[in-house]
Scaffold this motif. Structure first.
Motif, mmCIF file in Angstrom:
data_model
loop_
_atom_site.group_PDB
_atom_site.id
_atom_site.type_symbol
_atom_site.label_atom_id
_atom_site.label_comp_id
_atom_site.label_asym_id
_atom_site.label_seq_id
_atom_site.Cartn_x
_atom_site.Cartn_y
_atom_site.Cartn_z
ATOM 1 N N VAL A 124 0.843 -1.206 0.000
ATOM 2 C CA VAL A 124 0.000 0.000 0.000
ATOM 3 C C VAL A 124 0.873 1.249 0.000
ATOM 4 C CG1 VAL A 124 -1.713 1.315 1.290
ATOM 5 C CG2 VAL A 124 -1.917 -1.170 1.140
ATOM 6 N N GLN A 125 1.927 1.229 0.782
ATOM 7 C CA GLN A 125 2.805 2.394 0.844
ATOM 8 C C GLN A 125 3.455 2.683 -0.512
ATOM 9 O OE1 GLN A 125 6.228 2.232 3.598
ATOM 10 N NE2 GLN A 125 5.446 4.156 4.448
ATOM 11 N N ALA A 126 3.763 1.616 -1.254
ATOM 12 C CA ALA A 126 4.358 1.805 -2.574
ATOM 13 C C ALA A 126 3.326 2.243 -3.609
ATOM 14 C CB ALA A 126 5.024 0.505 -3.022
ATOM 15 N N ALA A 127 2.105 1.709 -3.512
ATOM 16 C CA ALA A 127 1.110 1.938 -4.558
ATOM 17 C C ALA A 127 0.281 3.204 -4.369
ATOM 18 C CB ALA A 127 0.165 0.732 -4.642
ATOM 19 N N ALA A 128 0.014 3.603 -3.141
ATOM 20 C CA ALA A 128 -0.900 4.726 -2.902
ATOM 21 C C ALA A 128 -0.454 6.018 -3.580
ATOM 22 C CB ALA A 128 -1.089 4.933 -1.391
ATOM 23 N N PRO A 129 0.831 6.378 -3.554
ATOM 24 C CA PRO A 129 1.226 7.609 -4.248
ATOM 25 C C PRO A 129 0.962 7.564 -5.747
ATOM 26 C CG PRO A 129 2.933 6.935 -2.696
ATOM 27 C CD PRO A 129 1.960 5.794 -2.794
ATOM 28 N N VAL A 130 1.042 6.380 -6.338
ATOM 29 C CA VAL A 130 0.737 6.232 -7.759
ATOM 30 C C VAL A 130 -0.759 6.371 -7.985
ATOM 31 C CG1 VAL A 130 0.817 4.649 -9.735
ATOM 32 C CG2 VAL A 130 2.734 4.737 -8.113
ATOM 33 N N MET A 131 -1.542 5.752 -7.122
ATOM 34 C CA MET A 131 -2.988 5.710 -7.311
ATOM 35 C C MET A 131 -3.660 7.051 -7.065
ATOM 36 S SD MET A 131 -3.766 1.941 -5.657
ATOM 37 C CE MET A 131 -5.481 1.934 -6.201
ATOM 38 N N ARG A 132 -3.049 7.902 -6.279
ATOM 39 C CA ARG A 132 -3.672 9.201 -6.019
ATOM 40 C C ARG A 132 -3.752 10.053 -7.286
ATOM 41 N NH1 ARG A 132 0.386 12.570 -2.154
ATOM 42 N NH2 ARG A 132 -1.541 13.791 -1.949
ATOM 43 N N GLN A 133 -2.974 9.702 -8.304
ATOM 44 C CA GLN A 133 -2.987 10.475 -9.546
ATOM 45 C C GLN A 133 -4.267 10.243 -10.350
ATOM 46 O OE1 GLN A 133 0.650 9.599 -11.685
ATOM 47 N NE2 GLN A 133 1.871 9.640 -9.812
ATOM 48 N N THR A 134 -4.816 9.032 -10.256
ATOM 49 C CA THR A 134 -6.003 8.704 -11.060
ATOM 50 C C THR A 134 -7.162 8.186 -10.219
ATOM 51 O OG1 THR A 134 -5.132 6.476 -11.445
ATOM 52 C CG2 THR A 134 -4.625 8.149 -13.094
ATOM 53 N N GLY A 135 -6.924 7.941 -8.920
ATOM 54 C CA GLY A 135 -7.951 7.311 -8.091
ATOM 55 C C GLY A 135 -7.965 5.809 -8.332
ATOM 56 N N GLY A 136 -8.779 5.109 -7.577
ATOM 57 C CA GLY A 136 -8.870 3.665 -7.735
ATOM 58 C C GLY A 136 -9.341 3.001 -6.466
ATOM 59 N N ARG A 137 -9.095 1.697 -6.359
ATOM 60 C CA ARG A 137 -9.541 0.922 -5.208
ATOM 61 C C ARG A 137 -8.356 0.204 -4.565
ATOM 62 N NH1 ARG A 137 -15.015 0.746 -5.427
ATOM 63 N NH2 ARG A 137 -15.997 0.903 -7.468
ATOM 64 N N ILE A 138 -8.383 0.162 -3.256
ATOM 65 C CA ILE A 138 -7.458 -0.679 -2.499
ATOM 66 C C ILE A 138 -8.296 -1.588 -1.624
ATOM 67 C CG2 ILE A 138 -5.674 -0.771 -0.717
ATOM 68 C CD1 ILE A 138 -4.639 1.904 -1.721
ATOM 69 N N THR A 139 -8.106 -2.887 -1.789
ATOM 70 C CA THR A 139 -8.843 -3.866 -0.993
ATOM 71 C C THR A 139 -7.838 -4.700 -0.207
ATOM 72 O OG1 THR A 139 -10.639 -3.974 -2.615
ATOM 73 C CG2 THR A 139 -10.457 -5.802 -1.048
ATOM 74 N N LEU A 140 -7.914 -4.604 1.110
ATOM 75 C CA LEU A 140 -7.052 -5.370 1.989
ATOM 76 C C LEU A 140 -7.782 -6.639 2.412
ATOM 77 C CD1 LEU A 140 -5.751 -2.515 4.338
ATOM 78 C CD2 LEU A 140 -5.065 -3.070 2.006
ATOM 79 N N VAL A 141 -7.065 -7.732 2.466
ATOM 80 C CA VAL A 141 -7.668 -8.995 2.887
ATOM 81 C C VAL A 141 -7.234 -9.288 4.317
ATOM 82 C CG1 VAL A 141 -7.894 -11.458 2.456
ATOM 83 C CG2 VAL A 141 -7.740 -9.864 0.521
ATOM 84 N N SER A 142 -8.191 -9.209 5.210
ATOM 85 C CA SER A 142 -7.950 -9.519 6.617
ATOM 86 C C SER A 142 -8.462 -10.935 6.886
ATOM 87 C CB SER A 142 -8.635 -8.477 7.511
ATOM 88 O OG SER A 142 -8.395 -8.731 8.871
ATOM 89 N N SER A 143 -9.254 -11.123 7.919
ATOM 90 C CA SER A 143 -9.733 -12.457 8.282
ATOM 91 C C SER A 143 -10.856 -12.330 9.291
ATOM 92 C CB SER A 143 -8.586 -13.269 8.896
ATOM 93 O OG SER A 143 -9.052 -14.427 9.542
ATOM 94 N N GLY A 144 -11.696 -13.352 9.347
ATOM 95 C CA GLY A 144 -12.692 -13.403 10.406
ATOM 96 C C GLY A 144 -12.052 -13.426 11.780
ATOM 97 N N ALA A 145 -10.778 -13.830 11.848
ATOM 98 C CA ALA A 145 -10.053 -13.859 13.120
ATOM 99 C C ALA A 145 -9.655 -12.465 13.586
ATOM 100 C CB ALA A 145 -8.810 -14.730 12.988
ATOM 101 N N ALA A 146 -9.988 -11.424 12.827
ATOM 102 C CA ALA A 146 -9.632 -10.056 13.204
ATOM 103 C C ALA A 146 -10.661 -9.414 14.118
ATOM 104 C CB ALA A 146 -9.469 -9.200 11.952
ATOM 105 N N PHE A 147 -11.736 -10.107 14.445
ATOM 106 C CA PHE A 147 -12.780 -9.523 15.281
ATOM 107 C C PHE A 147 -12.704 -9.955 16.737
ATOM 108 C CE2 PHE A 147 -14.940 -9.442 11.045
ATOM 109 C CZ PHE A 147 -15.040 -8.055 10.949
ATOM 110 N N LEU A 148 -12.266 -11.186 16.990
ATOM 111 C CA LEU A 148 -12.273 -11.738 18.341
ATOM 112 C C LEU A 148 -11.013 -12.565 18.577
ATOM 113 C CD1 LEU A 148 -15.936 -13.087 18.375
ATOM 114 C CD2 LEU A 148 -15.131 -11.133 19.685
#
Length: 274
Positions: A124-148
């Motif tokens: 994300v740190q590498a890609a976000a500066p590039v993406m701010r030029q045109t916009g876009g989507r960033i989707t992070l994959v977490s887990s059901g284990a991230a809630f409890l």
């Protein structure tokens, strides 16, 4: 591979198998040029072949170690040089080594945090500066284990909790830049990694995990892509995970009590068999 005018570009880590590869197929059917990132070039080539000849020309492979920020930066620079844009970044690379806390060494904790959280952050740190030029989507994959807190996941869940927190902050900070952030919480997904994980799960983890059900990588990927396209932030793909996303704070004490009962029962079983 030169840029094709008007074609959107998606970059997917963990792209050689599992959820990442299934997401690639979904986006290819939507007309995206897809760049797959993973450590092993042979596995990446097998993955591209598995997507079929109709998509071969639309799939680019870049061997990348998400644990290494320099490798991630180099991959994003390569994509930018060849295509001039990134329209969708999906961070699907991850590892899991379950085990009871007293049985795991520090290396297991470090490795899982490094890949699951920092591997996400590096891309994300590498890609976000590039993406701010045109916009876009960033989707992070977490887990059901991230809630409890789930017994047996002391080395795995903290990184996924951290991904969830990162996504919440990125959503706020990147929205003004035209970047739509979402975070996915898949349940157990039928992948090669799950097969390995199941063999190493402590008994209590096995009993708890079985209640959440299992989905195919295709089902998970279709859910992630279709829900992210609506602009949703929290991407839950099954009833139990959707329940946790909404009510985890309320359910937490009951869930902890249930796990204590399981641990006590399993402890009595060990004592009686010794």
């Amino acid at each position: 591979m030169p840029a094709t005018p008007g074609v959107k570009v998606a970059v997917i880590s963990g792209g050689s198998s599992g959820i990442g590869l299934a997401c690639a197929h979904c986006l290819l059917t939507r007309g995206y040029q897809v760049v797959l990132l993973a450590r092993d070039m042979d596995r990446l080539q097998d993955a591209r072949a598995g997507l079929g000849p109709d998509f071969a020309a639309s799939v680019e492979l870049i061997p990348t170690d998400v644990d290494d920020p320099a490798s991630c930066q180099a991959a994003i620079e390569t994509v930018t040089h060849r295509h001039g844009r990134i329209d969708w970044l999906i961070t699907s690379a991850g590892i899991v080594e379950p085990g009871m806390f007293l049985d795991l060494d520090l290396a297991a904790h470090r490795a899982q945090m490094q890949t699951n959280y920092f591997g996400t952050l590096h891309l994300v740190q590498a890609a976000a500066p590039v993406m701010r030029q045109t916009g876009g989507r960033i989707t992070l994959v977490s887990s059901g284990a991230a809630f409890l807190g789930i017994a047996g996941y002391s080395a795995y869940a903290p990184g996924k909790f951290a991904v969830r927190a990162l996504a919440e902050i990125l959503r706020l900070e990147l929205e003004p830049e035209g970047i739509v952030v979402s975070v996915a919480f898949p349940p157990d997904t039928e992948t090669p990694q799950l097969e390995r994980e199941r063999r190493n799960r402590p008994p209590v983890t096995r009993l708890v995990s079985e209640k959440a059900g299992v989905m195919t990588a295709k089902q998970v990927a279709e859910g992630i892509i279709s829900r992210a396209e609506t602009g949703a932030f929290v991407l839950t793909l099954s009833g139990p995970i959707a329940f946790l996303a909404r009510f985890h704070s309320l359910y937490g004490p009951l869930f902890a009590w249930q796990q204590r009962r399981l641990l006590k029962r399993l402890g009595l079983q060990r004592a009686s068999s010794g």
